[in-house]
Design a protein around this motif. Structure first.
Motif, short mmCIF file in Angstrom:
data_model
loop_
_atom_site.label_atom_id
_atom_site.label_comp_id
_atom_site.label_asym_id
_atom_site.label_seq_id
_atom_site.Cartn_x
_atom_site.Cartn_y
_atom_site.Cartn_z
N GLU A 1 107.93 -6.13 65.78
CA GLU A 1 106.69 -6.17 65.18
C GLU A 1 106.44 -6.74 63.76
O GLU A 1 105.43 -7.42 63.74
N ASN A 2 107.15 -6.65 62.83
CA ASN A 2 107.23 -7.39 61.74
C ASN A 2 107.04 -8.87 61.88
O ASN A 2 106.35 -9.73 61.00
N LYS B 1 111.34 -2.76 65.70
CA LYS B 1 110.38 -2.76 64.46
C LYS B 1 110.68 -4.31 63.93
O LYS B 1 109.36 -4.69 63.25
N GLU B 2 111.69 -4.99 63.70
CA GLU B 2 111.66 -6.26 63.34
C GLU B 2 110.76 -7.17 64.37
O GLU B 2 110.30 -8.15 63.85
N PHE C 1 101.58 -3.70 66.98
CA PHE C 1 102.12 -2.21 67.38
C PHE C 1 102.08 -2.32 68.79
O PHE C 1 102.71 -1.61 69.46
N GLN D 1 104.90 -3.91 70.51
CA GLN D 1 106.27 -3.36 70.37
C GLN D 1 106.32 -2.19 71.51
O GLN D 1 107.13 -2.00 72.10
#
Length: 89
Positions: free
Chosen positions: A6-7, A3-4, A20, A23
């Protein structure tokens, strides 16, 4: 950590769909190869070349317009930028 990643992509001006997708490609690659995420992180310098043009897994690396290869490259950049691995000069 994914998730990090992706951010990080979003913060670096990647489209949400691409962030997305990349990831998910990292997640699927780990599942396919039987890697843990920590194994991928620790061995990215050895794993990434296998998916490059002349690597033994290049056919998988070039799937979907080289998205697998691109996801691995960006993941490595993410790890370096967050000082999770050192840059190899």
């Amino acid at each position: 950590m994914l998730k990090e990643f992706e951010n990080w992509l979003l913060n670096n001006n990647y489209r949400p769909t691409t962030a997305f997708d990349y990831q998910g490609r990292i997640e699927r690659l780990c599942k396919k190869e039987g890697y843990t995420l920590s194994h991928l992180v620790e061995n990215i310098a050895l794993i990434l070349p296998e998916y490059e043009i002349n690597g033994k897994k290049s056919s998988y690396g070039k799937r979907s317009h080289t998205s697998v290869r691109q996801a691995l490259r960006r993941f490595k950049m993410f790890l370096i930028s967050n000082k999770l691995i050192e840059s190899a000069n």
